[in-house]
Design an enzyme around this catalytic site. Structure first.
Site, short mmCIF file in Angstrom:
data_model
loop_
_atom_site.label_atom_id
_atom_site.label_comp_id
_atom_site.label_asym_id
_atom_site.label_seq_id
_atom_site.Cartn_x
_atom_site.Cartn_y
_atom_site.Cartn_z
NE ARG A 39 -4.20 2.25 2.26
CZ ARG A 39 -4.24 3.27 2.43
NH1 ARG A 39 -3.07 3.99 2.79
NH2 ARG A 39 -5.12 4.41 1.94
CB CYS A 40 4.00 2.30 1.78
SG CYS A 40 3.51 2.13 3.57
#
Length: 410
Positions: free
Chosen positions: A399-400
């Site tokens: 996600r990052c």
């Protein structure tokens, strides 16, 4: 052409995502300057690039359009006027003029073709790169004291943080740490000048010149009407309230902001490092963020009595709060590492809770978090694993490393 920004959930089918392939900037890390540049270790460039390519291909294989930040910026800077403007701003924000080398650096950057110039700005400029005859200040001769004119930007492959899509607009974020603050410049120029975005007049809900910090890893789009934002080591309550006010003034779909306080620590950097949505009613969570009986400090922000105030009500239980704002009878929290005291701490450090949903019940995760991955599968989630021996050294997961800009509605 449809609007180029559209994100109304965390789990809607992912159509377009923005990535940055790690480059020379990660090789410009040294042990002495790791803390300054927000790293704990030095990735091995050939392997981190292979792993990132695997991640990008995993998305492409599921029909996701992958855009690269560096390519979009290169296209923006093909205009000489915008290129000169960008360089001047970049050098000013790099504080290059404090040391009197601004014009020398400007000339040096302009000596490269545009794509190489963008790579150089990201990688950083070392003092040894400038020929001796152009150095006029004592510090320029002291590369052993500090080697860089312009610091490298090794965190840029975490494209989630500098900007975040909310509905049909963006927050372009003021980053908490100086080492990352220039990153949001890139998205600011892309949205303003790139033909894919410029003609659509994309709304910016909060700009990077706001004085209080907010970062995209803390911004989670729970539904069309509700955004959760972490009050964390990197995101301030003041920025959350300002973003809420701006959203309530300028659009009508989002009616609730759920502010979730998490411990302010390196391990729990953003909300998405301890909590992500993986299906309509399923979430990953690191158990350590909850107190006894699941209690936490949670605040719901809604429209107030006028445009300058928000209505704030407090909640204490995450499960009950999620059921309330999502209109669900039940939800499932899937504990990172199964809640085991060792496995959960280890896998959370390696971003076991940092999943990227590419459709409801389908997520991308790091392969190293095998306990969490098996729990996700046991809960009916399809898990696409990507290699992570080097990517994980930057303390960020799938996600990052991704900035969704287009998802289908759910």
């Amino acid at each position: 052409m449809r609007h180029p920004i559209h994100v109304t959930s965390e789990i809607g089918e992912l159509k377009t995502v923005l990535l940055h392939r790690p480059g020379k900037e990660v090789e410009n890390l040294t042990p002495e300057f790791l803390h300054k540049l927000l790293f704990d270790d030095i990735p091995y460039l050939p392997t981190i690039q292979k792993e990132h390519d695997y991640f990008a291909n995993a998305l492409k294989n599921r029909g996701v359009e992958v855009l690269y930040l560096e390519n979009l910026l290169t296209e923006v800077l093909s205009s000489e006027e915008i290129r000169l403007q960008f360089i001047d701003q970049f050098l000013a924000e790099s504080k290059s003029n404090v040391n009197g080398a601004r014009e020398t650096l400007k000339e040096y950057l302009l000596s490269f073709p545009t794509d190489q110039m963008v790579d150089k700005m990201i990688a950083g400029v070392m003092k040894t790169e400038i020929e001796e005859g152009k150095k006029t200040h004592l510090y320029e001769f002291m590369a052993d004291h500090y080697p860089f004119y312009l610091d490298p930007m090794p965190n840029l492959y975490f494209t989630r943080d500098p900007a975040a899509a909310i509905g049909n607009g963006l927050s372009i974020n003021r980053m908490r740490e100086g080492a990352r603050r220039r990153e949001s410049m890139f998205m600011e120029y892309i949205i303003k000048y790139h033909p894919r975005f410029a003609k659509h007049d994309v709304p910016v809900w909060l700009n990077r010149d706001y004085e209080f910090a907010i970062e995209g890893g803390d911004e989670l789009i729970l539904s069309k009407s509700t955004v959760a934002i972490g009050v964390s080591a990197r995101t301030s309550a003041r920025a959350i309230e300002k973003l809420a006010l701006n959203l309530f003034k300028r659009q009508s779909d989002i009616t609730k902001i759920v502010a979730v306080e998490i411990p302010k620590s390196r391990a729990f950097m953003h909300l998405d490092t301890v909590f992500t949505m993986v299906d309509y009613d399923k979430f990953t969570i690191h158990p350590a963020i909850q107190g006894p009986d699941g209690n936490m400090r949670i605040y719901i922000l809604e429209k107030g009595k006028d445009s300058e105030h928000v209505k704030i009500t407090e909640r204490s239980n995450l499960t009950e709060c999620l059921k309330e704002v999502l209109g669900l009878d039940e939800i499932q929290l899937i504990p990172c590492g199964g809640g085991d005291v060792i496995a959960s701490a280890r896998e959370q450090w390696n971003d076991g809770s940092n999943t990227l949903a590419i459709s409801p019940g389908v997520v991308v995760t790091y392969d190293r978090n095998y306990v969490s991955n098996e729990l996700l599968r046991a809960s009916g989630i399809e898990v696409i694993e990507v290699p992570s021996s080097e990517l994980s050294r930057g303390r960020g997961g799938p996600r990052c490393m991704s900035m969704p800009i287009m998802r289908e509605d759910i």
